[in-house]
Design a protein around this motif. Structure first.
Motif, PDB file in Angstrom:
ATOM      1  N   GLY A  67       0.793  -1.223   0.000  1.00  0.00           N
ATOM      2  CA  GLY A  67       0.000   0.000   0.000  1.00  0.00           C
ATOM      3  C   GLY A  67       0.823   1.269   0.000  1.00  0.00           C
ATOM      4  O   GLY A  67       0.275   2.358  -0.175  1.00  0.00           O
ATOM      5  N   GLY A  68       2.139   1.160   0.230  1.00  0.00           N
ATOM      6  CA  GLY A  68       3.006   2.323   0.195  1.00  0.00           C
ATOM      7  C   GLY A  68       2.915   3.221   1.412  1.00  0.00           C
ATOM      8  O   GLY A  68       3.469   4.332   1.406  1.00  0.00           O
ATOM      9  N   GLY A 117      12.196  -1.681  15.216  1.00  0.00           N
ATOM     10  CA  GLY A 117      12.694  -0.361  15.555  1.00  0.00           C
ATOM     11  C   GLY A 117      13.065   0.481  14.353  1.00  0.00           C
ATOM     12  O   GLY A 117      13.512   1.622  14.506  1.00  0.00           O
ATOM     13  N   VAL A 118      12.890  -0.056  13.131  1.00  0.00           N
ATOM     14  CA  VAL A 118      13.210   0.682  11.909  1.00  0.00           C
ATOM     15  C   VAL A 118      11.921   1.258  11.331  1.00  0.00           C
ATOM     16  O   VAL A 118      10.980   0.521  11.042  1.00  0.00           O
ATOM     17  N   TYR A 119      11.906   2.565  11.161  1.00  0.00           N
ATOM     18  CA  TYR A 119      10.730   3.239  10.598  1.00  0.00           C
ATOM     19  C   TYR A 119      10.913   3.390   9.099  1.00  0.00           C
ATOM     20  O   TYR A 119      11.912   3.931   8.626  1.00  0.00           O
ATOM     21  N   THR A 120       9.949   2.883   8.350  1.00  0.00           N
ATOM     22  CA  THR A 120       9.954   3.032   6.896  1.00  0.00           C
ATOM     23  C   THR A 120       8.850   3.999   6.519  1.00  0.00           C
ATOM     24  O   THR A 120       7.677   3.706   6.731  1.00  0.00           O
ATOM     25  N   PRO A 121       9.173   5.164   5.962  1.00  0.00           N
ATOM     26  CA  PRO A 121       8.156   6.186   5.717  1.00  0.00           C
ATOM     27  C   PRO A 121       7.282   5.837   4.514  1.00  0.00           C
ATOM     28  O   PRO A 121       7.633   4.974   3.702  1.00  0.00           O
ATOM     29  N   PRO A 122       6.142   6.517   4.376  1.00  0.00           N
ATOM     30  CA  PRO A 122       5.266   6.295   3.226  1.00  0.00           C
ATOM     31  C   PRO A 122       5.945   6.689   1.919  1.00  0.00           C
ATOM     32  O   PRO A 122       6.759   7.611   1.871  1.00  0.00           O
ATOM     33  N   THR A 123       5.568   5.979   0.853  1.00  0.00           N
ATOM     34  CA  THR A 123       6.093   6.301  -0.475  1.00  0.00           C
ATOM     35  C   THR A 123       4.964   6.604  -1.455  1.00  0.00           C
ATOM     36  O   THR A 123       5.211   6.670  -2.662  1.00  0.00           O
ATOM     37  N   ASN A 124       3.750   6.739  -0.961  1.00  0.00           N
ATOM     38  CA  ASN A 124       2.666   7.079  -1.885  1.00  0.00           C
ATOM     39  C   ASN A 124       2.737   8.564  -2.238  1.00  0.00           C
ATOM     40  O   ASN A 124       3.159   9.394  -1.435  1.00  0.00           O
ATOM     41  N   GLY A 125       2.304   8.897  -3.446  1.00  0.00           N
ATOM     42  CA  GLY A 125       2.420  10.275  -3.931  1.00  0.00           C
ATOM     43  C   GLY A 125       1.687  11.270  -3.066  1.00  0.00           C
ATOM     44  O   GLY A 125       2.135  12.420  -2.911  1.00  0.00           O
ATOM     45  N   TYR A 140      -7.497   4.673   4.519  1.00  0.00           N
ATOM     46  CA  TYR A 140      -8.486   3.706   4.064  1.00  0.00           C
ATOM     47  C   TYR A 140      -8.179   3.227   2.648  1.00  0.00           C
ATOM     48  O   TYR A 140      -8.903   3.515   1.695  1.00  0.00           O
ATOM     49  N   TYR A 141      -7.096   2.478   2.543  1.00  0.00           N
ATOM     50  CA  TYR A 141      -6.690   1.869   1.291  1.00  0.00           C
ATOM     51  C   TYR A 141      -6.690   0.359   1.490  1.00  0.00           C
ATOM     52  O   TYR A 141      -6.149  -0.144   2.473  1.00  0.00           O
ATOM     53  N   ARG A 142      -7.290  -0.352   0.567  1.00  0.00           N
ATOM     54  CA  ARG A 142      -7.446  -1.801   0.744  1.00  0.00           C
ATOM     55  C   ARG A 142      -6.109  -2.519   0.907  1.00  0.00           C
ATOM     56  O   ARG A 142      -5.962  -3.395   1.767  1.00  0.00           O
ATOM     57  N   ASP A 143      -5.126  -2.160   0.077  1.00  0.00           N
ATOM     58  CA  ASP A 143      -3.825  -2.826   0.194  1.00  0.00           C
ATOM     59  C   ASP A 143      -3.172  -2.526   1.542  1.00  0.00           C
ATOM     60  O   ASP A 143      -2.511  -3.395   2.127  1.00  0.00           O
ATOM     61  N   HIS A 144      -3.347  -1.310   2.026  1.00  0.00           N
ATOM     62  CA  HIS A 144      -2.787  -0.972   3.335  1.00  0.00           C
ATOM     63  C   HIS A 144      -3.497  -1.737   4.445  1.00  0.00           C
ATOM     64  O   HIS A 144      -2.867  -2.141   5.436  1.00  0.00           O
ATOM     65  N   PHE A 145      -4.782  -1.966   4.307  1.00  0.00           N
ATOM     66  CA  PHE A 145      -5.556  -2.770   5.252  1.00  0.00           C
ATOM     67  C   PHE A 145      -4.950  -4.170   5.348  1.00  0.00           C
ATOM     68  O   PHE A 145      -4.731  -4.703   6.454  1.00  0.00           O
ATOM     69  N   LEU A 146      -4.626  -4.768   4.202  1.00  0.00           N
ATOM     70  CA  LEU A 146      -4.007  -6.092   4.206  1.00  0.00           C
ATOM     71  C   LEU A 146      -2.567  -6.039   4.710  1.00  0.00           C
ATOM     72  O   LEU A 146      -2.103  -6.960   5.385  1.00  0.00           O
TER      73      LEU A 146
END
Length: 561
Positions: A83-84, A91-99, A503-509
Motif C-alpha cells: 500500500g506504500g 525499531g526501523v521506521y519506513t516512511p510512506p512512499t505514496n504520492g 483507508y486503502y485496501r492494500d494498506h488494510f491487508l
C-alpha cells in the motif's frame, strides 16, 4: 583492483545522477509515447513490486554505500509494503512512499504533536518529479539530507524513472471503494442454502463487533470532560473513526455457482464494500476468490475447508488451508521419520470427493517438494467400497507399509479390514476432519497403528496467554463457525485500529500482515507475515487413546508449513 571496481561503480551512479539533472525537464515525458497511461502504471508497478525494469532486467541498486545488488532482492514493496504507507518493524521506521505523502511537505512532529513554530516548520518540502528521482538514485532528499544506508540507491535510467514516479503518484492516492465521509462499509457473502445455525453464528459475531465499535465512537464524540474523553479514546479504535461508523451488508447468493459472479458484480456496483468479512457458502469458494482477486477486494477469513491454494494471489486471507493442510502435515511428519521411509511402500486410498482430493493434493504436492517418489494411489468412486480381497492384496507383501486413508466417516471399516489382514501396516494415516463425528468411535483394534491429522488445538489443552503465562477462558461457544468468527473479529479490530485513517485496501491487508500473533481457542496459533495468506499454518499428528471416552494423544509438535 577491488578499490578501482568500487570507484567505477560509484562514478557510474554519479554519472546517472548528473544525466538526470541535465534532462530534468523531460523526466515526466521520457517514456515512450506509444505507451498508454495504464501501461506506464503497470510498468511502474512492476518496478515497485518486483524490482524488474521494462526490458525484463533486474533493477540494480547499491546498499551500504557501494555494495551492488539486484533490485529484485531489495524491492520497494519489501519495506514500504504494497500500500506504500510504510511500516515500523524491529525499531526501523519506513516512511510512506505514496504520492499523496511524497508530494506534500513533511511536517515536524514531536511526541505525536505537530510543531508549527520556527522559521521552517517542515522537515522537508514537497517532492517534485526531479527531487524524487534524485533521492531514489542518490539517497539525498530535497534539503540535502542523506537517507539512512538501509535505503538502497537505485540505478534508474532516464526512461525508467518516470514510470516508477508515475506509479508512486497513483499509489494509495484516493480512498478505496466502500469509504465515505460518514461510513466504512463491509459486507459478508452467504449462499441462500448455507447452514442457518452457522450463518447466525457468523453474522451475529460480526454485527456485535460493529455495534460495539460504533458505540465506542459515539461515546468518544459525546463525552464532555477531558478525563472521560481520554478514557473513551482509549476504548475506541482510533480518533479517525469518530467521523465514520462501521456498516455491514449481506450479499446473498442464489442459484447455481456459475451465476454467482454476475450477482457479486451487481452487489459490488450497488453497494461497494471496503472489505468482505467471513463468508459462508454451500459450495466451492473458488468463484468468490476469483471475484475478489480481479476486483481487488480484501476478503478476511471466509468459512471454507477448500480455500484456493496459491503463492501469488493477494486479496483473500484464509484462516487455514483446510483439508489440503492436513495432507501437507502428514507429508511433513513422515518426512521427519527418515528411519521409517527406507524400503517402505506408501499407498494412499483416495475417495473421489472434494475432501479426498484436497487431502491427497496436500500430501502429494508437499511430498514431491521433498524429492520423494509419489505414493501408489488407489481411487475409490463416490459409492465404491474397498473389498476385503483388495485390502488383503494391498498388505500381501511382507514389507513395511504405510497407508493413507483419505476417506470419510466410513473409514473405520477400511481400518478394521487392515487390522484383521495378514500383514498389518506399520502406520495408517487418516484425517480427523474427514472422519467427523466418527473420530472418537474408531474401533479399539485400529488405534495402535492409526495416526490422525488434527488441525486444531486439542480439546483438553488449556489456552495460555503467552505474555502473562496464565490460562485464558473464552466465552465463544462450541460452534466452529462462531470460533472462526471470533478469530476474524480479533483480526479486524486490530486492522481497523492500525490503518489509522488510511483507508486503502492494500494498506488494510499490509496492516494484517504486520500484526502480532493471535491467541484463540480453536487454533494453536494464528500468525501472519508480509504476503502470507493463511493464518493457521500447523496441524498435530495424534492418536486415539483407549477406552469409551478417549482423549487425543499428541504424536507430534505443531507441524507447520
Amino acid at each position: 583492483m577491488k578499490g578501482l571496481g568500487k570507484t567505477l561503480i560509484l562514478l557510474s551512479a554519479v554519472a546517472a545522477c548528473l544525466s538526470l539533472l541535465i534532462v530534468c525537464d523531460a523526466t515526466a515525458t521520457s517514456a515512450s509515447p506509444a505507451l498508454s497511461q495504464q501501461q506506464k502504471l503497470k510498468l511502474g508497478e512492476r518496478i515497485y513490486r518486483e524490482g524488474i525494469l521494462p526490458n525484463g532486467e533486474p533493477l540494480m541498486a547499491f546498499v551500504k554505500g557501494d555494495l551492488p545488488v539486484p533490485g529484485t532482492a531489495f524491492t520497494c514493496i519489501s519495506c514500504h509494503l504494497r500500500g506504500g504507507i510504510g511500516s515500523i518493524e524491529g525499531g526501523v521506521y519506513t516512511p510512506p512512499t505514496n504520492g499523496k505523502t511524497l508530494y506534500q511537505p513533511l511536517k515536524k512532529i514531536h511526541k505525536g504533536v505537530e510543531i508549527k513554530y520556527g522559521e521552517d516548520p517542515f522537515r522537508r518540502p514537497a517532492y517534485t518529479d526531479e527531487t524524487l528521482a534524485e533521492v531514489l538514485r542518490t539517497g539525498t532528499d530535497p534539503v540535502g539530507k542523506i537517507l539512512d544506508d538501509v535505503m538502497p540507491r537505485y540505478l534508474l535510467e532516464d526512461e525508467d524513472a518516470p514510470l516508477l514516479i508515475a506509479y508512486l503518484k497513483s499509489l494509495s492516492s484516493e480512498f478505496s471503494p466502500g469509504v465515505t465521509d460518514t461510513t466504512l462499509h463491509f459486507a459478508t457473502i452467504i449462499s441462500e442454502d448455507a447452514n442457518p445455525a452457522d450463518t447466525e453464528a457468523m453474522v451475529s459475531g460480526i454485527e456485535k463487533f460493529i455495534t460495539d465499535k460504533n458505540g465506542m465512537a459515539n461515546n468518544y464524540r459525546n463525552v464532555r470532560t477531558p478525563r472521560d474523553r481520554m478514557m473513551a479514546k482509549a476504548m475506541s479504535t482510533s480518533k479517525e473513526l469518530e467521523l465514520r461508523k462501521l456498516t455491514l451488508s449481506r450479499w446473498i447468493l442464489k442459484g447455481a455457482p456459475e451465476t454467482w459472479r454476475r450477482q457479486l458484480e451487481e452487489y459490488n456496483r450497488r453497494e461497494p464494500a471496503f472489505a468482505l468479512l467471513g463468508g459462508l457458502v454451500n459450495g466451492d469458494w473458488q468463484p468468490i476468490h476469483q471475484f475478489t482477486e480481479e476486483n481487488g477486494i480484501p476478503c478476511i477469513f471466509p468459512n471454507t475447508d477448500f480455500p484456493v491454494i496459491s503463492d501469488t494471489d493477494w486479496y483473500t486471507l484464509y484462516i487455514s488451508k483446510g483439508f489440503y493442510q492436513e495432507g501437507e502435515a502428514v507429508a511433513r511428519f513422515l518426512n521427519s521419520k527418515e528411519e521409517l521411509l527406507q524400503d517402505t511402500r506408501i499407498i494412499q486410498i483416495v475417495r473421489a470427493s472434494r475432501e479426498g482430493r484436497a487431502l491427497s493434493a496436500g500430501f502429494e504436492e508437499t511430498w514431491k517438494t521433498m524429492s520423494h517418489n509419489p505414493p501408489l494411489t488407489i481411487s475409490l468412486a463416490k459409492e465404491e467400497q474397498l473389498s476385503d480381497a483388495m485390502v488383503s492384496k494391498l498388505t500381501a507383501k511382507e514389507e513395511p507399509l504405510i497407508i493413507l486413508v483419505w476417506d470419510g466417516p466410513d473409514s473405520g471399516r477400511i481400518l478394521t479390514a487392515l487390522a484383521n489382514g495378514k500383514n498389518k501396516p506399520t502406520m495408517v494415516f487418516a484425517s480427523s476432519s474427514y472422519l467427523g463425528k466418527n473420530l472418537m468411535t474408531l474401533p479399539e483394534q485400529v488405534r495402535d497403528f492409526t495416526y490422525l491429522s488434527y488441525p486444531y488445538r486439542l480439546p483438553q489443552d488449556k489456552v495460555i496467554d503467552p505474555m502473562m503465562g496464565k490460562a485464558i477462558n473464552f466465552q465463544v461457544g462450541d460452534n466452529r463457525v462462531a470460533q472462526q468468527t471470533y478469530a476474524l473479529v480479533l483480526t479486524l479490530n486490530m486492522a481497523v485500529m492500525e490503518i489509522k485513517g488510511n483507508y486503502y485496501r492494500d494498506h488494510f491487508l499490509d496492516a494484517i500482515g504486520m500484526s502480532m500473533d493471535r491467541v484463540v481457542p480453536l487454533y494453536e496459533r494464528l500468525s501472519f507475515g508480509p504476503g502470507q495468506r493463511y493464518a493457521s499454518k500447523g496441524c498435530y499428528i495424534v492418536q486415539l487413546a483407549g477406552g469409551e471416552n478417549p482423549q487425543l494423544v499428541k504424536r507430534s509438535d505443531w507441524v507447520t508449513h
